[in-house]
Design an enzyme around this catalytic site. Structure first.
Site, PDB file in Angstrom:
ATOM      1  N   ARG A  68       3.950  -4.311  17.422  1.00 16.96           N
ATOM      2  CA  ARG A  68       2.459  -3.986  16.524  1.00 16.96           C
ATOM      3  C   ARG A  68       1.530  -5.390  17.686  1.00 16.96           C
ATOM      4  NH1 ARG A  68       2.797  -2.337  10.624  1.00 16.96           N
ATOM      5  NH2 ARG A  68       3.430  -5.061  10.668  1.00 16.96           N
ATOM      6  N   SER A 122       0.813  -1.591  -0.089  1.00 16.83           N
ATOM      7  CA  SER A 122      -0.035  -0.083  -0.079  1.00 16.83           C
ATOM      8  C   SER A 122       0.424   1.550  -0.173  1.00 16.83           C
ATOM      9  CB  SER A 122      -1.211  -0.085   0.935  1.00 16.83           C
ATOM     10  OG  SER A 122      -0.265  -0.254   2.339  1.00 16.83           O
ATOM     11  N   HIS A 177       5.990 -12.593   8.574  1.00 16.57           N
ATOM     12  CA  HIS A 177       6.663 -10.689   8.010  1.00 16.57           C
ATOM     13  C   HIS A 177       7.768 -11.096   6.901  1.00 16.57           C
ATOM     14  CE1 HIS A 177       6.902  -6.683   7.754  1.00 16.57           C
ATOM     15  NE2 HIS A 177       5.686  -6.281   8.041  1.00 16.57           N
ATOM     16  N   HIS A 199      -2.008  -8.667   2.353  1.00 18.29           N
ATOM     17  CA  HIS A 199      -0.965  -7.692   2.421  1.00 18.29           C
ATOM     18  C   HIS A 199      -2.714  -7.335   3.419  1.00 18.29           C
ATOM     19  CE1 HIS A 199       0.161  -3.591   3.782  1.00 18.29           C
ATOM     20  NE2 HIS A 199      -0.099  -3.505   2.167  1.00 18.29           N
ATOM     21  N   ASP A 236      -1.435  -8.344  12.645  1.00 20.95           N
ATOM     22  CA  ASP A 236      -2.621  -8.998  12.155  1.00 20.95           C
ATOM     23  C   ASP A 236      -3.124 -10.121  13.306  1.00 20.95           C
ATOM     24  OD1 ASP A 236      -3.325  -7.392  10.087  1.00 20.95           O
ATOM     25  OD2 ASP A 236      -2.060  -8.191   8.741  1.00 20.95           O
TER      26      ASP A 236
END
Length: 472
Positions: free
Chosen positions: A363, A278, A354, A308, A409
């Site tokens: 995160r 993105s 990742h 993604h 995620d």
């Protein structure tokens, strides 16, 4: 040997940057507290000339210095590991994760202003940091919050553009369509067509577009949610609320904890350097002098891909499949069997691995800390915790995964589900709203620094075969 020396040099540079980060953050914090300037654009007007000169010196003094070699694996493997982009707002390290303008997520949680003592950072504070490289004070953050609210009006034709689509269309399709409809009011396109702005000042109409876009995407995104999953009624923006709390409010969630979660969610999802799909798509399209609306719409279409941003909905769907087949009180042994069953069927365990990171995503860690504080007994959170113990050893044993650790995620869906946002198909839209901060900030700097049209060289397999034969 040349390639290895290049890697070694980059590693030493990263090491120095990490060692210097604490000192530089302290200096930044002290410097910013002395500033009483509340206008973000005025701050940039002071900073940009210095950074323009810095870029000129880098090009003139070091333009021919190599930063690494390109291998055939990189050409065939999605350009992974290839250093080829300038992205000022954040930097991702394989071992320690993302740093926003040199600051880690825990550091941001510590020094960025919050809505309440000990609370999560306000996204407006991170936006200020991304754009200026400085930690803002509370007054600057509140002023920016008010400015964004003043820019948030969405024209009726945007809603009509979304309504032209079936309500069953994927939320990201509706969201991206709404962003494209917002483009009608682009300040940059108007200024460029009229020829009234010198290219050295292209950043100024880009700034206006970027802030308008950042202000309006939560309104558009919340409308998509209400249209798809509720009664279609619009909940108006509340001028008394901050950016993250307002987004939660417009979606229809007004609990204090959900507002805190939204502040954290937007902050940690805002930027992840420039090489992800993105961010790169936004930068690439923007390099053609496409305005921020066109550039961000391109970014959203990349974000919508299963590899993604769509991964966050896949994680919750997979976790729910575990519960459906094995129950909420699944043992670790049962969980191991289910993970192996998933892998042996040719699928991946969503939320793990990742492209850059080689350790647990920071995160993920901060979301886990949020869950331990606010929902420690939630069954789905406890299942996520078990997965954290079970999955990495299995992926390591499998031997095909460079990073067996959870990414961002792996956790976000469970938190959103707990507070009532259970429609996992919508989750990527939340990601998109968050990513507007990072992509739009960098687009402003792209224009301020006069970065050129992106045009890498491509080759075919015949060229590679011929190159290899000549290299022998």
């Amino acid at each position: 040997m040349v390639f290895l020396r290049g890697i070694s040099a980059i590693s030493r540079l990263r090491s120095r940057v990490v060692k210097q980060s604490s000192l530089s953050n302290t200096v930044r914090w002290l410097q910013t507290q002395g500033s009483s300037e509340l206008d973000l654009k005025s701050q940039l007007q002071q900073i940009i000339p210095e950074q323009q000169d810095r870029l000129k010196k880098l090009k003139s003094q070091h333009g021919t210095v190599p930063v690494g070699n390109i291998t055939v694996d990189m050409v065939l493997g999605g350009m992974r590991g290839m250093t080829g982009l300038l992205w000022e707002t954040s930097l991702l390290d394989a071992e320690e994760g993302i740093r926003f303008r040199g600051m880690s997520i825990p550091e941001c949680q510590k020094v960025l202003p919050a809505a309440q003592p000990g609370g999560e950072p306000l996204p407006e504070g991170l936006l200020w940091l991304l754009l200026t490289g400085k930690v803002p004070n509370k007054e600057q953050v509140y002023a920016l919050s008010k400015e964004l609210a003043s820019r948030a009006a969405v024209p009726d034709y945007v809603y009509k553009a979304i309504n032209a689509l079936p309500s069953t269309a994927h939320p990201m399709t509706q969201f991206a369509s709404g962003v494209m409809a917002l483009q009608v009011e682009s300040k940059f396109q108007k200024a460029y067509e009229e020829g009234v702005v010198h290219k050295s000042k292209f950043w100024e109409p880009t700034f206006e577009d970027a802030l308008n876009l950042i202000a309006r995407v939560p309104v558009v995104a919340s409308y998509v949610y209400r249209r798809m999953f509720k009664d279609g009624s619009i909940i108006p923006l509340d001028d008394a609320l901050d950016y993250g709390a307002n987004f939660s409010h417009m979606l229809g969630f007004d609990s204090p904890q959900m507002k805190e979660l939204m502040r954290l969610y937007i902050t940690i999802h805002s930027d992840h350097e420039g090489g992800n799909v993105s961010a790169h798509a936004g930068h690439l399209v923007g390099s053609a002098l496409s305005d921020p609306y066109l550039s961000f719409a391109a970014a959203l279409n990349g974000l919508a891909g299963p590899l993604h941003g769509l991964a966050n909905q896949e994680v919750l769907l997979w976790i729910k499949s575990v519960v459906k087949e094995c129950g909420e009180n699944i043992s670790k042994e049962q969980l191991k069997d289910y993970v192996w069953k998933t892998l042996n069927s040719g699928k991946v365990v969503p939320g793990y691995g990742h492209g850059v990171l080689r350790k647990t995503d920071p995160r993920y860690v901060c979301q886990r800390e949020f869950a331990l504080k606010h929902l420690p007994d939630d069954p789905l959170f406890q299942l996520v915790s078990k997965l954290y113990e079970v999955v990495p050893p299995i992926l390591t044993e499998l031997g095909k995964v460079k990073n067996p650790w959870p990414n961002v995620d792996a956790h976000s869906g469970v938190l959103l589900n707990y507070y009532g946002l259970t429609e996992e198909r919508y989750y990527t839209v939340l990601f998109g709203v968050s990513r507007s901060l990072g992509i739009c900030s960098q687009l402003i700097w792209d224009r301020a620094l006069g970065l050129p049209l992106e045009r890498p060289k491509s080759v075919n397999m015949d060229w590679l075969d011929k190159f290899m034969s000549l290299s022998r």
